[in-house]
Enzyme design. Structure first.
Site, PDB file in Angstrom:
ATOM      1  N   ILE A 125       0.890  -1.111   0.088  1.00 59.25           N
ATOM      2  CA  ILE A 125       0.105  -0.094   0.005  1.00 59.25           C
ATOM      3  C   ILE A 125       1.011   1.282   0.087  1.00 59.25           C
ATOM      4  O   ILE A 125       1.598   1.639   0.825  1.00 59.25           O
ATOM      5  CB  ILE A 125      -1.033  -0.092   1.199  1.00 59.25           C
ATOM      6  CG1 ILE A 125      -1.751  -1.288   1.115  1.00 59.25           C
ATOM      7  CG2 ILE A 125      -1.654   1.305   1.335  1.00 59.25           C
ATOM      8  CD1 ILE A 125      -2.817  -1.508   2.260  1.00 59.25           C
ATOM      9  N   PRO A 126       0.968   1.886  -1.225  1.00 63.62           N
ATOM     10  CA  PRO A 126       2.153   2.957  -1.196  1.00 63.62           C
ATOM     11  C   PRO A 126       1.984   4.345  -0.825  1.00 63.62           C
ATOM     12  O   PRO A 126       1.919   5.339  -1.164  1.00 63.62           O
ATOM     13  CB  PRO A 126       2.405   3.096  -2.802  1.00 63.62           C
ATOM     14  CG  PRO A 126       0.869   2.821  -3.247  1.00 63.62           C
ATOM     15  CD  PRO A 126       0.152   1.669  -2.328  1.00 63.62           C
ATOM     16  N   CYS A 127       2.415   4.052   0.581  1.00 60.78           N
ATOM     17  CA  CYS A 127       2.297   5.360   1.471  1.00 60.78           C
ATOM     18  C   CYS A 127       3.556   6.321   1.113  1.00 60.78           C
ATOM     19  O   CYS A 127       3.613   7.285   1.564  1.00 60.78           O
ATOM     20  CB  CYS A 127       2.212   4.951   2.896  1.00 60.78           C
ATOM     21  SG  CYS A 127       3.357   3.820   3.481  1.00 60.78           S
ATOM     22  N   HIS A 128       4.482   5.698   0.468  1.00 57.31           N
ATOM     23  CA  HIS A 128       5.662   6.192   0.306  1.00 57.31           C
ATOM     24  C   HIS A 128       5.445   7.365  -0.833  1.00 57.31           C
ATOM     25  O   HIS A 128       6.143   8.282  -1.261  1.00 57.31           O
ATOM     26  CB  HIS A 128       6.977   5.472  -0.168  1.00 57.31           C
ATOM     27  CG  HIS A 128       6.678   4.761  -1.399  1.00 57.31           C
ATOM     28  ND1 HIS A 128       5.974   3.472  -1.317  1.00 57.31           N
ATOM     29  CD2 HIS A 128       6.780   4.727  -2.928  1.00 57.31           C
ATOM     30  CE1 HIS A 128       5.975   2.885  -2.496  1.00 57.31           C
ATOM     31  NE2 HIS A 128       6.261   3.660  -3.416  1.00 57.31           N
TER      32      HIS A 128
END
Length: 165
Positions: A125-128
């Site tokens: 889950i690409p929180c970056h």
């Protein structure tokens, strides 16, 4: 039954946690908010072949998204934010304010930031891909260096997979 494994990556070991055939956690070494060792369950390297394969493809630039069963534990607001994170295209970023506006209330930017910081499935889950309103890198449970390296990996120009090594 909760199980975990450790997968090598160019950013260090990734602890991957699964429960009931779905992934519930993915944590870097020294990840802020990482669960205690006893909460990770039994170590098992057998159930994680597909996760290992897809993460390997991602880190070599062959994969832009993941097709894995995910079951992050969080409240309704956190799950809404995490779903928005999954909609940010590979190679793009959004600000906390952008996500708050998508939720219909620009005043939710700080709450979005808090939910983003509690994402238990980093990378998957690409929180970056979430940055400050001024375009600066802010807040990443895995560390800002890792955030920069993930964003660099996703840049379309040239062979960016080499930048991770």
């Amino acid at each position: 039954m909760r199980t975990h494994t450790i997968i090598d990556s160019p950013l260090g070991g990734l602890t991957v946690v699964a429960e009931d055939n779905a992934l519930t956690g993915l944590y870097f070494e020294r990840h802020r908010g990482r669960p205690a060792a006893e909460a990770l369950g039994t170590r098992s390297d057998e159930r994680f072949e597909e996760t290992r394969r897809q993460l390997g493809q991602y880190f070599t630039g062959e994969r832009r998204g993941f097709d894995l069963p995910l079951a992050p534990a969080g409240d309704a607001f956190q799950r809404r934010v995490w779903e928005l994170l999954r909609q940010i295209p590979y190679g793009q970023t959004r600000s906390y304010g952008d996500l708050a506006r998508q939720l219909g209330d620009p005043s939710l930017a700080q709450a979005v930031g808090a939910a983003n910081g509690r994402n238990p499935l980093c990378v998957l889950i690409p929180c970056h891909r979430v940055i400050g309103a001024d375009g600066k890198l802010v807040g990443y449970a895995g560390g800002l260096d890792r955030k920069r390296r993930l964003l660099d990996l996703e840049q379309p120009a040239g062979d960016t997979a080499d930048r991770l090594f």
